[in-house]
Write a protein that holds these residues in place. Structure first.
Motif, PDB file in Angstrom:
ATOM      1  N   HIS A 244       0.846  -1.189   0.000  1.00 11.58           N
ATOM      2  CA  HIS A 244       0.000   0.000   0.000  1.00 11.58           C
ATOM      3  C   HIS A 244       0.887   1.247   0.000  1.00 11.58           C
ATOM      4  O   HIS A 244       1.559   1.543   0.993  1.00 11.58           O
ATOM      5  N   PHE A 245       0.897   1.986  -1.104  1.00 11.52           N
ATOM      6  CA  PHE A 245       1.654   3.229  -1.223  1.00 11.52           C
ATOM      7  C   PHE A 245       0.766   4.377  -0.739  1.00 11.52           C
ATOM      8  O   PHE A 245      -0.186   4.758  -1.418  1.00 11.52           O
ATOM      9  N   LEU A 246       1.070   4.918   0.426  1.00 15.75           N
ATOM     10  CA  LEU A 246       0.247   6.001   0.967  1.00 15.75           C
ATOM     11  C   LEU A 246       0.792   7.382   0.622  1.00 15.75           C
ATOM     12  O   LEU A 246       0.121   8.392   0.881  1.00 15.75           O
ATOM     13  N   GLY A 247       2.012   7.460   0.068  1.00 16.92           N
ATOM     14  CA  GLY A 247       2.593   8.754  -0.272  1.00 16.92           C
ATOM     15  C   GLY A 247       2.904   9.575   0.972  1.00 16.92           C
ATOM     16  O   GLY A 247       2.958   9.068   2.104  1.00 16.92           O
ATOM     17  N   PHE A 248       3.106  10.869   0.775  1.00 16.14           N
ATOM     18  CA  PHE A 248       3.387  11.754   1.915  1.00 16.14           C
ATOM     19  C   PHE A 248       2.135  11.887   2.785  1.00 16.14           C
ATOM     20  O   PHE A 248       1.033  12.079   2.275  1.00 16.14           O
ATOM     21  N   GLN A 249       2.325  11.789   4.103  1.00 12.68           N
ATOM     22  CA  GLN A 249       1.215  11.906   5.050  1.00 12.68           C
ATOM     23  C   GLN A 249       1.561  12.916   6.140  1.00 12.68           C
ATOM     24  O   GLN A 249       2.657  12.892   6.697  1.00 12.68           O
ATOM     25  N   ASP A 250       0.622  13.805   6.432  1.00  9.84           N
ATOM     26  CA  ASP A 250       0.828  14.767   7.517  1.00  9.84           C
ATOM     27  C   ASP A 250       0.779  14.088   8.881  1.00  9.84           C
ATOM     28  O   ASP A 250       1.556  14.414   9.779  1.00  9.84           O
ATOM     29  N   ASP A 251      -0.139  13.147   9.054  1.00 11.98           N
ATOM     30  CA  ASP A 251      -0.352  12.513  10.355  1.00 11.98           C
ATOM     31  C   ASP A 251       0.401  11.184  10.428  1.00 11.98           C
ATOM     32  O   ASP A 251      -0.177  10.101  10.275  1.00 11.98           O
ATOM     33  N   VAL A 252       1.713  11.279  10.653  1.00  8.02           N
ATOM     34  CA  VAL A 252       2.533  10.067  10.726  1.00  8.02           C
ATOM     35  C   VAL A 252       2.123   9.225  11.933  1.00  8.02           C
ATOM     36  O   VAL A 252       2.128   7.991  11.876  1.00  8.02           O
ATOM     37  N   ALA A 253       1.763   9.874  13.036  1.00  5.44           N
ATOM     38  CA  ALA A 253       1.376   9.134  14.234  1.00  5.44           C
ATOM     39  C   ALA A 253       0.195   8.210  13.945  1.00  5.44           C
ATOM     40  O   ALA A 253       0.191   7.040  14.355  1.00  5.44           O
TER      41      ALA A 253
END
Length: 823
Positions: free
Chosen positions: A703-712
């Protein structure tokens, strides 16, 4: 002359202690001055002057001074120099200083003025006072007093480098031969003669230990009262439950013998040692460290105290006059393994005494330390935490005040009947921010993207806020994050420098020079409004180093890379070496691995490199504690019932996401979640990853989620966090974040990772690039829930204790303030 050895024990950030198996009230007979000769005053207040050698820090001698001031709150203060930033322990009192205060570079080179110190101390005019109290480890006792004045000198030590440590001092200063050696020997000879002559003007000596009392008698032929230094035992609480590690904490200077302790534990791989402190010997200590030895560097008081409370035993190898840290350890209920000479003999109850609190070893050798540690480990139950605490309480602040005030009252007839003032203690210096509010920082970063370096910088600028300006060489989410925190931000056009790469890719030289010149000019303008330039990334460091020369401002580089051919091209490495010589005042490394690589590349002096582990806030992860994993997976469109292994970093060859995908081929029961994007011209690598997924039938399991703001949220959604870098990682922020997310972590065994993970305890390590080993480890974790739970519990504790934001921010601020002040 190099006077770095001068009273290092009194000028360290972390104090040391000792303990005694004897009566602490033991005193030597002291000749009391006859009342008639003192001209006792029948009316009016008794005027008191307090003299201290120099005021530049808050360490052992200053802790004594603090309590002397508490005994005589109306006294006036005198010192050779006063360069304190935080003077709360002096209750805000002004200080009368000598002419050395105004000499060139006195703030940082005051000890180089040693030959002038006898003259300077004699120029301080204390003739208007009835009582003069000197707090002396160098020349303070030489202040001139008249026949009707009482002079009481609290001696931390006679001038050690002029007496019994002269030969050691000359050796370590490389002054054993030649004209400079002859000059140094003449100066020290003069100092000895002056020291003896001025001892005759002291009416009563107070020694900080029996050990120093013997020194005073040998040098001055005078008896002295023994009053042990005050130890703030109330700041340390008893801890009955101990963890499985030993602790040593000290400034890393030669006579502290920290390298011997590390060498001893390197030969005991089954025993863990934690080392706290910094100093000139840091690189020497690091070189001897093995995986069972954790070098933490400088740590704030709360971190030191936490480790003292939990340690199995405190190891101490110096021949110390007193040794505050030994007493502090016992105040925590922690027994001591100490070298059996000096002050430790007075502060530690030996194993052969009743209610023992420690063990002595007889020689300053690794073999002797090993023997004592093995002896301790044979029966640690002999040393009861309650006994350690009870012994430490005999060195309390209250006890010191009562003893010292009582001695002065008995010695000065005009004070007969006086009572000890009720004290309202000021806020502790250790609880204050270590940076002056006047400090102005220009922080520069090349990226507008929210990478690991930017997240770490964000924590620092949030703390500085009104005192920092941030300069970015690109726009993006990082600028918005800084704005949300109320931080002043400017964005410059990077021009052709945008195309520069670690591995050597550069734009045409003419374009590059023009862009660099433009960035330097803009940075110089802003740097002139600041005290220090703080460069957060490699490209920012290059601009900062050049701008610093033009603006005449010191430059600190926060090194977040391992500067080796594996990570950088030859041209980039050459530029880093050039910048190190051109304009870097100091380097903050995010791990010992980063520090070692930089030192090897540049021959940068050890004293100008500090290791400060990245601090990572637990708040975003704690906020998700009550959020079901199913909710997070639904939000991210991840399968609910799959065993998910997450990778969290930008998509880059050296980050090794392909190793995780190869492990997925070997483990068909698992899914991989890749969080991150190809940021710096690495799109071809992402394309190869997608091709591999398609070729191996992994489409439904990767699953490629790309850049995410909410890493937590992404981390809390997976079952395991995998770190797969194929070359040494400078730090490994994702590992700590995984621990904070309460997820088991699997990481590549290289670089800064080995400073975070204790293999099999708080995480698991595999060989870099070994997909088969990674697949086997992931299969074991999937099958063993108890193992996952154990790694999660231990990992979370490691992340909170060792990589909290407070220790990180305070460490960076301390270094910036020190560099800005010329330290």
């Amino acid at each position: 002359m190099n006077h770095d050895i001068v009273e290092e024990d009194l000028l360290r950030p972390t104090p040391v202690t000792r303990d005694a198996g004897r009566d602490l009230i033991t005193t030597s007979p002291v000749a009391k001055p006859p009342a008639a000769r003192r001209g006792a005053r029948s009316v009016g207040p008794v005027r008191v002057a307090i003299i201290h050698d120099w005021l530049v820090t808050y360490a052992g001698a200053e802790r004594v001074l603090e309590q002397i001031v508490a005994c005589f709150p109306d006294a006036d203060l005198f010192s050779l120099v006063d360069f304190l930033d935080d003077r709360t322990f002096l209750r805000g009192k002004s200080v009368t200083t000598s002419f050395i205060q105004k000499l060139p570079k006195a703030r940082t080179k005051y000890r180089s003025y040693l030959p002038l110190m006898p003259l300077a101390i004699e120029q301080l005019d204390v003739s208007a006072y009835d009582v003069v109290i000197s707090s002396s480890h160098a020349v303070a006792k030489g202040v001139l007093t008249g026949p009707d004045q009482v002079h009481i000198s609290y001696v931390h030590s006679p001038i050690r480098y002029a007496w019994d440590l002269q030969h050691q001092y000359l050796q370590q200063s490389k002054l054993t031969s030649g004209p400079k050696s002859a000059l140094a020997r003449m100066i020290l000879h003069y100092m000895r003669n002056w020291d003896i002559r001025t001892s005759n003007s002291v009416d009563a000596f107070v020694a900080n230990s029996e050990f120093i009392a013997r020194r005073i008698h040998k040098v001055y032929q005078r008896d002295s009262e023994v009053i042990f230094p005050p130890v703030d035992v109330e700041s340390f609480s008893l801890c009955e439950e101990k963890d499985d590690f030993y602790l040593t904490a000290s400034r890393m200077v030669p006579y502290k013998k920290i390298d011997l302790i590390v060498e001893a534990f390197a030969r005991m791989p089954e025993r863990k040692l934690v080392v706290i402190g910094d100093g000139p010997d840091m690189q020497k200590v690091r070189a001897k460290a093995t995986p069972n030895v954790q070098i933490m560097g400088y740590q704030p008081f709360n971190v030191l105290r936490d480790h003292m409370r939990r340690a199995k035993a405190f190891v101490f190898a110096a021949e110390e006059d007193f040794g505050i840290s030994v007493v502090e350890a016992q105040a925590c209920g922690t027994p001591v393994i100490a070298y059996g000479k000096g002050g430790a003999l007075e502060t530690v109850r030996d194993q052969y005494e009743s209610h023992p609190t420690g063990i002595f070893f007889n020689e300053q050798t690794a073999d002797s330390i090993i023997g004592a540690v093995e002896d301790f480990a044979d029966d640690p139950a002999r040393f009861r935490p309650a006994d350690c605490r009870a012994n430490a309480e005999r060195f309390s602040v209250r006890h010191f005040r009562e003893r010292f005030f009582g001695f002065v009252r008995e010695t000065v007839p005009a004070l007969q009947g006086a009572t000890l003032p009720v004290d309202e203690p000021p806020a502790k210096v250790g609880d204050q921010k270590p940076v002056s509010n006047a400090l102005r920082v220009l922080a520069i970063d090349q990226s507008g993207v929210m990478g690991g370096a930017e997240l770490s910088l964000l924590e620092v600028v949030k703390a500085l806020r009104a005192r920092v300006q941030v300069l970015l060489f690109d726009d993006g989410p990082f600028r918005m994050a800084l704005h949300r925190e109320g931080v002043a931000v400017d964005v410059l056009d990077p021009g052709a420098t945008r195309d520069m790469r670690k591995q050597g890719g550069t734009p045409p030289i003419a374009r590059a020079v023009k862009s660099v010149a433009s960035l330097v000019r803009a940075t110089v303008v802003r740097a002139r409004q600041s005290d220090v330039i703080y460069a957060n990334t490699q490209r920012a460091m290059v601009i900062g180093a050049i701008a610093g020369r033009f603006a005449r401002r010191p430059v600190v580089w926060h090194l977040r890379d391992i500067v080796s051919p594996e990570h950088f091209g030859s041209r980039q490495l050459a530029i880093i070496k050039w910048c190190a010589k051109l304009g870097l005042a100091h380097v903050i490394a995010n791990s010992a691995a980063s520090a070692r690589a930089f030192a090897e590349l540049t021959n940068f002096g050890d004293r100008r490199i500090d290791v400060v582990f990245n601090g990572i806030s637990a708040a975003p992860f704690s906020a998700l504690r009550e959020t079901p994993q199913s909710v997070l997976r639904a939000r991210l469109k991840l399968p609910q019932d799959a065993f998910l292994v997450g990778s969290f970093s930008r998509l880059a060859q050296w980050k090794g996401q392909h190793v995780l995908l190869e492990a997925m081929v070997l483990n068909p029961q698992m899914h991989a979640v890749l969080v991150g994007a190809a940021l710096f011209g690495e799109d071809a690598y992402e394309a190869r990853l997608r091709e591999f997924v398609a070729a191996n039938g992994l489409d439904g399991r990767v699953h490629f989620l790309g850049f995410q703001d909410d890493v937590a949220a992404c981390m809390c959604a997976v079952d395991v966090v995998a770190h797969t870098s194929i070359t040494p990682e400078p730090f490994g922020r994702v590992i700590v974040e995984g621990m904070l997310a309460r997820r088991p972590v699997v990481a590549a065994r290289a670089g800064g990772v080995v400073e975070i993970i204790d293999d099999g305890v708080n995480g698991v390590m595999c060989s870099p690039g070994d997909a088969h080993a990674l697949a086997d480890t992931l299969a074991e974790l999937r099958a063993d829930r108890a193992l996952r739970d154990r790694l999660v519990a231990n990992g979370y504790q490691t992340a909170v204790r060792k990589f909290g934001t407070q220790a990180y921010v305070e460490g960076v601020e301390r270094i910036l303030a020190n560099v800005a002040s010329g330290g």
